[in-house]
Design an enzyme around this catalytic site. Structure first.
Site, PDB file in Angstrom:
ATOM      1  N   SER A   1      35.258  20.788  -9.372  1.00 18.33           N
ATOM      2  CA  SER A   1      36.332  19.822  -9.144  1.00 18.33           C
ATOM      3  C   SER A   1      36.539  19.567  -7.662  1.00 18.33           C
ATOM      4  CB  SER A   1      37.638  20.322  -9.774  1.00 18.33           C
ATOM      5  OG  SER A   1      37.893  21.665  -9.396  1.00 18.33           O
TER       6      SER A   1
ATOM      7  N   GLU B   1      29.414  24.831 -18.273  1.00 19.28           N
ATOM      8  CA  GLU B   1      29.989  24.003 -19.315  1.00 19.28           C
ATOM      9  C   GLU B   1      29.039  23.861 -20.501  1.00 19.28           C
ATOM     10  OE1 GLU B   1      31.246  20.235 -17.817  1.00 19.28           O
ATOM     11  OE2 GLU B   1      32.407  21.095 -16.165  1.00 19.28           O
TER      12      GLU B   1
ATOM     13  N   GLU C   1      39.514  23.115 -22.300  1.00 16.59           N
ATOM     14  CA  GLU C   1      40.081  22.000 -21.539  1.00 16.59           C
ATOM     15  C   GLU C   1      40.417  20.810 -22.429  1.00 16.59           C
ATOM     16  OE1 GLU C   1      39.339  19.202 -17.608  1.00 16.59           O
ATOM     17  OE2 GLU C   1      37.955  20.860 -18.021  1.00 16.59           O
TER      18      GLU C   1
END
Length: 276
Positions: free
Chosen positions: A46, A116, A183
């Site tokens: 991020s 991920e 998430e």
């Protein structure tokens, strides 16, 4: 000095206490977050949006991650520092993942990595764990795959979708993950998965039933103004404070108010006379 938190410590926290996690991308913020007693610091990709100005996380490189991880690990003496595996640094297979994670460990100094995906990255996860590299999983909304899912959208809104994500989470647990980030999923699904797993869940938009929570530090402090996800709570509005301070500095320099005598070095008067 407080004992440094380890991956086994986090795993053992399941059902015992709530786990705290925040992102940090540099030494000053890492030091502040660490001194506040946060359990885990995520050097997230991020940083692409929060620090580097990219539109999303896709452009973030391994060199950039190593650079920021090394800064963060120098500032953290208590928290477990987790380094994000950037896009296309692990998808090619276990050997590729090992090489990438090795860089984050050896050059970046982290003591866990995050990647991920669900069952499709279970082989990579298993290889990392077998090599002694603790792994945090990440399911639900996976930002590196926003192109494929059509944007930053809530995931698992139906029972069938929730079951698929649970199976992904179980595959990661079986592969050796010590924790999993959920998430942007409904709170009911967060509870459903949290209760089904033996390892902790860390929510970011995953609801109150997760075993812990993580947010981006720039969101928490009000430093990132491009957009604010629904799951973010701003605990400060530092962008406005910083803007005000910078504007005041500009005005004082232009008007000659700064620097004044208090912020200048003095010289012996006799020596000063010799200059004229």
């Amino acid at each position: 000095m407080a004992k440094r938190i380890t991956a086994p410590d986090i795993r053992a926290s399941k059902g015992q206490r709530k786990i705290t996690m925040l992102t940090a991308y540099d030494y000053p913020f890492a030091k502040i977050v660490d001194e506040a007693g946060i359990d885990m610091i995520l050097v997230g990709d991020s940083l692409g949006m929060a620090v580097l100005g990219y539109d999303d996380t896709i452009p973030v490189t391994m060199d950039e991650m190593v650079h920021h991880c090394s800064a963060v690990t120098r500032g953290a003496s208590h928290a477990l520092v987790v380094g994000d595996m950037p896009f296309l640094s692990y998808e090619a297979g276990p050997e590729h993942a090992l090489a990438s994670a090795g860089r984050l460990f050896k050059e970046g100094g982290v003591r866990a990595v995050k990647l991920e995906g669900g069952r499709e990255v279970a082989p990579q996860t298993k290889a990392l764990v077998q090599a002694g590299i603790p792994v945090v999983g990440h399911v639900g909304l996976t930002p590196q795959r926003v192109a494929g899912i059509g944007g930053f959208k809530v995931q698992g809104k139906t029972a069938d979708a929730a079951r698929i994500i649970l199976e992904d989470a179980k595959a990661l647990q079986e592969a050796g993950c010590f924790a999993i980030i959920l998430e942007a999923v409904p709170a009911a699904m967060g509870r459903y998965i949290t209760e089904a797993l033996e390892i902790p869940t860390i929510g970011i938009g995953g609801g109150a039933y997760c075993d812990g929570q993580v947010l981006v530090i720039h969101d928490v402090l009000g430093l990132f103004e491009r957009f604010t996800p629904k799951f973010v709570k701003k605990y400060a509005n530092m962008a406005a404070d910083v803007r005000e301070a910078v504007t005041q500095y500009k005005n004082e320099v232009e008007s000659g108010v700064f620097p004044d005598a208090e912020h200048s070095f003095s010289m012996d008067p006799d020596e000063e006379k010799k200059l004229s």
